[in-house]
Write a protein that holds these residues in place. Structure first.
Motif, PDB file in Angstrom:
ATOM      1  N   VAL A 110       0.844  -1.197   0.000  1.00  0.00           N
ATOM      2  CA  VAL A 110       0.000   0.000   0.000  1.00  0.00           C
ATOM      3  C   VAL A 110       0.881   1.249   0.000  1.00  0.00           C
ATOM      4  O   VAL A 110       0.655   2.185  -0.779  1.00  0.00           O
ATOM      5  CB  VAL A 110      -0.972   0.006   1.207  1.00  0.00           C
ATOM      6  CG1 VAL A 110      -1.714   1.334   1.302  1.00  0.00           C
ATOM      7  CG2 VAL A 110      -1.952  -1.151   1.110  1.00  0.00           C
ATOM      8  N   ALA A 111       1.904   1.254   0.845  1.00  0.00           N
ATOM      9  CA  ALA A 111       2.802   2.410   0.932  1.00  0.00           C
ATOM     10  C   ALA A 111       3.541   2.627  -0.383  1.00  0.00           C
ATOM     11  O   ALA A 111       3.698   3.769  -0.833  1.00  0.00           O
ATOM     12  CB  ALA A 111       3.793   2.221   2.075  1.00  0.00           C
ATOM     13  N   HIS A 112       3.976   1.539  -1.006  1.00  0.00           N
ATOM     14  CA  HIS A 112       4.688   1.655  -2.279  1.00  0.00           C
ATOM     15  C   HIS A 112       3.778   2.236  -3.366  1.00  0.00           C
ATOM     16  O   HIS A 112       4.184   3.141  -4.108  1.00  0.00           O
ATOM     17  CB  HIS A 112       5.224   0.299  -2.729  1.00  0.00           C
ATOM     18  CG  HIS A 112       5.857   0.346  -4.082  1.00  0.00           C
ATOM     19  ND1 HIS A 112       7.084   0.910  -4.316  1.00  0.00           N
ATOM     20  CD2 HIS A 112       5.401  -0.065  -5.292  1.00  0.00           C
ATOM     21  CE1 HIS A 112       7.358   0.839  -5.602  1.00  0.00           C
ATOM     22  NE2 HIS A 112       6.356   0.250  -6.213  1.00  0.00           N
ATOM     23  N   ILE A 113       2.561   1.742  -3.450  1.00  0.00           N
ATOM     24  CA  ILE A 113       1.623   2.235  -4.459  1.00  0.00           C
ATOM     25  C   ILE A 113       1.300   3.704  -4.202  1.00  0.00           C
ATOM     26  O   ILE A 113       1.283   4.523  -5.122  1.00  0.00           O
ATOM     27  CB  ILE A 113       0.350   1.372  -4.493  1.00  0.00           C
ATOM     28  CG1 ILE A 113       0.691  -0.003  -5.082  1.00  0.00           C
ATOM     29  CG2 ILE A 113      -0.770   2.043  -5.277  1.00  0.00           C
ATOM     30  CD1 ILE A 113      -0.417  -1.020  -4.998  1.00  0.00           C
ATOM     31  N   GLU A 114       1.083   4.051  -2.936  1.00  0.00           N
ATOM     32  CA  GLU A 114       0.772   5.442  -2.612  1.00  0.00           C
ATOM     33  C   GLU A 114       1.938   6.363  -2.959  1.00  0.00           C
ATOM     34  O   GLU A 114       1.758   7.422  -3.569  1.00  0.00           O
ATOM     35  CB  GLU A 114       0.397   5.591  -1.141  1.00  0.00           C
ATOM     36  CG  GLU A 114      -0.004   6.999  -0.782  1.00  0.00           C
ATOM     37  CD  GLU A 114      -0.559   7.142   0.629  1.00  0.00           C
ATOM     38  OE1 GLU A 114      -1.143   8.198   0.904  1.00  0.00           O
ATOM     39  OE2 GLU A 114      -0.404   6.213   1.443  1.00  0.00           O
ATOM     40  N   GLU A 115       3.144   5.960  -2.608  1.00  0.00           N
ATOM     41  CA  GLU A 115       4.320   6.787  -2.894  1.00  0.00           C
ATOM     42  C   GLU A 115       4.528   6.936  -4.402  1.00  0.00           C
ATOM     43  O   GLU A 115       4.778   8.043  -4.899  1.00  0.00           O
ATOM     44  CB  GLU A 115       5.571   6.172  -2.262  1.00  0.00           C
ATOM     45  CG  GLU A 115       6.831   6.960  -2.539  1.00  0.00           C
ATOM     46  CD  GLU A 115       8.076   6.332  -1.940  1.00  0.00           C
ATOM     47  OE1 GLU A 115       9.167   6.773  -2.325  1.00  0.00           O
ATOM     48  OE2 GLU A 115       7.968   5.407  -1.119  1.00  0.00           O
ATOM     49  N   SER A 116       4.395   5.831  -5.124  1.00  0.00           N
ATOM     50  CA  SER A 116       4.586   5.897  -6.572  1.00  0.00           C
ATOM     51  C   SER A 116       3.538   6.784  -7.238  1.00  0.00           C
ATOM     52  O   SER A 116       3.847   7.553  -8.146  1.00  0.00           O
ATOM     53  CB  SER A 116       4.535   4.490  -7.177  1.00  0.00           C
ATOM     54  OG  SER A 116       5.611   3.722  -6.701  1.00  0.00           O
ATOM     55  N   PHE A 117       2.290   6.679  -6.784  1.00  0.00           N
ATOM     56  CA  PHE A 117       1.227   7.514  -7.327  1.00  0.00           C
ATOM     57  C   PHE A 117       1.520   8.983  -7.059  1.00  0.00           C
ATOM     58  O   PHE A 117       1.462   9.820  -7.959  1.00  0.00           O
ATOM     59  CB  PHE A 117      -0.119   7.125  -6.715  1.00  0.00           C
ATOM     60  CG  PHE A 117      -1.235   8.080  -7.039  1.00  0.00           C
ATOM     61  CD1 PHE A 117      -1.804   8.112  -8.294  1.00  0.00           C
ATOM     62  CD2 PHE A 117      -1.711   8.958  -6.075  1.00  0.00           C
ATOM     63  CE1 PHE A 117      -2.834   9.000  -8.596  1.00  0.00           C
ATOM     64  CE2 PHE A 117      -2.740   9.845  -6.362  1.00  0.00           C
ATOM     65  CZ  PHE A 117      -3.299   9.861  -7.627  1.00  0.00           C
ATOM     66  N   ARG A 118       1.869   9.299  -5.834  1.00  0.00           N
ATOM     67  CA  ARG A 118       2.129  10.695  -5.473  1.00  0.00           C
ATOM     68  C   ARG A 118       3.362  11.248  -6.193  1.00  0.00           C
ATOM     69  O   ARG A 118       3.425  12.434  -6.488  1.00  0.00           O
ATOM     70  CB  ARG A 118       2.250  10.846  -3.973  1.00  0.00           C
ATOM     71  CG  ARG A 118       0.948  10.446  -3.271  1.00  0.00           C
ATOM     72  CD  ARG A 118       0.692  11.170  -2.008  1.00  0.00           C
ATOM     73  NE  ARG A 118      -0.498  10.676  -1.337  1.00  0.00           N
ATOM     74  CZ  ARG A 118      -1.743  11.011  -1.658  1.00  0.00           C
ATOM     75  NH1 ARG A 118      -1.957  11.834  -2.657  1.00  0.00           N
ATOM     76  NH2 ARG A 118      -2.777  10.513  -1.001  1.00  0.00           N
ATOM     77  N   ASP A 119       4.326  10.380  -6.498  1.00  0.00           N
ATOM     78  CA  ASP A 119       5.504  10.813  -7.246  1.00  0.00           C
ATOM     79  C   ASP A 119       5.174  11.146  -8.699  1.00  0.00           C
ATOM     80  O   ASP A 119       5.947  11.816  -9.366  1.00  0.00           O
ATOM     81  CB  ASP A 119       6.597   9.739  -7.224  1.00  0.00           C
ATOM     82  CG  ASP A 119       7.343   9.702  -5.913  1.00  0.00           C
ATOM     83  OD1 ASP A 119       7.205  10.643  -5.102  1.00  0.00           O
ATOM     84  OD2 ASP A 119       8.074   8.716  -5.687  1.00  0.00           O
ATOM     85  N   GLN A 120       4.052  10.666  -9.188  1.00  0.00           N
ATOM     86  CA  GLN A 120       3.630  10.969 -10.554  1.00  0.00           C
ATOM     87  C   GLN A 120       2.874  12.292 -10.642  1.00  0.00           C
ATOM     88  O   GLN A 120       2.831  12.914 -11.696  1.00  0.00           O
ATOM     89  CB  GLN A 120       2.708   9.858 -11.088  1.00  0.00           C
ATOM     90  CG  GLN A 120       3.337   8.504 -11.170  1.00  0.00           C
ATOM     91  CD  GLN A 120       4.382   8.426 -12.269  1.00  0.00           C
ATOM     92  OE1 GLN A 120       4.269   9.065 -13.297  1.00  0.00           O
ATOM     93  NE2 GLN A 120       5.420   7.642 -12.038  1.00  0.00           N
ATOM     94  N   LEU A 121       2.255  12.693  -9.539  1.00  0.00           N
ATOM     95  CA  LEU A 121       1.441  13.921  -9.540  1.00  0.00           C
ATOM     96  C   LEU A 121       2.312  15.153  -9.734  1.00  0.00           C
ATOM     97  O   LEU A 121       3.455  15.188  -9.293  1.00  0.00           O
ATOM     98  CB  LEU A 121       0.687  14.054  -8.216  1.00  0.00           C
ATOM     99  CG  LEU A 121      -0.439  13.058  -7.974  1.00  0.00           C
ATOM    100  CD1 LEU A 121      -0.950  13.182  -6.533  1.00  0.00           C
ATOM    101  CD2 LEU A 121      -1.572  13.273  -8.959  1.00  0.00           C
ATOM    102  N   PRO A 122       1.758  16.177 -10.370  1.00  0.00           N
ATOM    103  CA  PRO A 122       2.518  17.440 -10.515  1.00  0.00           C
ATOM    104  C   PRO A 122       2.823  18.025  -9.146  1.00  0.00           C
ATOM    105  O   PRO A 122       2.029  17.871  -8.202  1.00  0.00           O
ATOM    106  CB  PRO A 122       1.569  18.347 -11.287  1.00  0.00           C
ATOM    107  CG  PRO A 122       0.451  17.510 -11.757  1.00  0.00           C
ATOM    108  CD  PRO A 122       0.441  16.244 -10.963  1.00  0.00           C
ATOM    109  N   ILE A 123       3.942  18.706  -9.042  1.00  0.00           N
ATOM    110  CA  ILE A 123       4.300  19.381  -7.795  1.00  0.00           C
ATOM    111  C   ILE A 123       3.391  20.574  -7.634  1.00  0.00           C
ATOM    112  O   ILE A 123       3.237  21.388  -8.541  1.00  0.00           O
ATOM    113  CB  ILE A 123       5.779  19.827  -7.806  1.00  0.00           C
ATOM    114  CG1 ILE A 123       6.685  18.609  -7.893  1.00  0.00           C
ATOM    115  CG2 ILE A 123       6.095  20.660  -6.570  1.00  0.00           C
ATOM    116  CD1 ILE A 123       8.136  18.951  -8.079  1.00  0.00           C
ATOM    117  N   ARG A 124       2.760  20.667  -6.472  1.00  0.00           N
ATOM    118  CA  ARG A 124       1.840  21.792  -6.208  1.00  0.00           C
ATOM    119  C   ARG A 124       2.663  23.020  -5.893  1.00  0.00           C
ATOM    120  O   ARG A 124       3.594  22.989  -5.123  1.00  0.00           O
ATOM    121  CB  ARG A 124       0.920  21.466  -5.047  1.00  0.00           C
ATOM    122  CG  ARG A 124      -0.041  20.370  -5.420  1.00  0.00           C
ATOM    123  CD  ARG A 124      -1.015  20.132  -4.322  1.00  0.00           C
ATOM    124  NE  ARG A 124      -1.878  19.024  -4.705  1.00  0.00           N
ATOM    125  CZ  ARG A 124      -2.638  18.382  -3.874  1.00  0.00           C
ATOM    126  NH1 ARG A 124      -2.663  18.732  -2.610  1.00  0.00           N
ATOM    127  NH2 ARG A 124      -3.391  17.401  -4.294  1.00  0.00           N
TER     128      ARG A 124
END
Length: 172
Positions: free
Chosen positions: A157-171
């Motif tokens: 779960v942590a890996h998927i969450e981190e990978s997803f958030r790493d794909q999002l544009p930097i706010r």
């Protein structure tokens, strides 16, 4: 296993294998290739290989077949160097950044959902397909995480969450 120290990243061939689904790799080896992100240590990759039911030499085989390479080897083409002013103050001070976009985050999440849920026809995935703004993508992701926490290990779960958030544009 000589040569298996440090961190690995996907090569052009590795990225093509993931995006085109050519079928060169079996399902478990492809899942291992997907987890190669340039930040995960070789030890963690070896542990993931074993969790997937692969032999401990699966990481070495990916390297020998040209799907992964040591971080920083010649031939890496996806580096993006942001300007000094474009980084938020809390950003990691790392010279290696990749492109980030809402579309990339959505595609990553759709792929994970299909692999995790086993079907393309799931209500949460449908919500994600229809999501076009950051808020609705985040809501679909949170719904998926809630469901995932019931079935997957905390590290997955942590890996998927981190990978997803790493794909999002930097706010900004």
């Amino acid at each position: 296993m000589k040569g298996l120290v440090g961190r690995f990243e996907k090569t052009v061939a590795g990225r093509q294998e993931i995006t085109s689904r050519i079928g060169t790799l079996d399902r478990r080896t492809r899942a291992l290739l997907i987890t190669v992100d340039g930040r995960t240590s070789v030890g963690d990759l070896l542990a993931r290989a074993l969790q997937l039911g692969l032999e401990s030499d699966a990481v070495f085989a990916l390297q020998q077949e040209g799907f992964i390479q040591h971080v920083g080897e010649l031939g890496h083409v996806s580096d993006v160097q942001p300007s000094a002013g474009s980084l938020p103050s809390g950003a990691k001070q790392n010279s290696r950044f990749r492109k980030r976009s809402l579309a990339a985050a959505r595609m990553y999440l759709m792929d994970v959902m299909v692999r995790t849920l086993g079907t393309a026809e799931h209500p949460i995935r449908t919500r994600l397909i229809e999501a076009t703004d950051p808020g609705s993508v985040e809501q679909a992701f949170e719904a998926f995480l809630e469901m995932l926490r019931e079935t997957a290990t905390p590290s997955v779960v942590a890996h998927i969450e981190e990978s997803f958030r790493d794909q999002l544009p930097i706010r900004q």
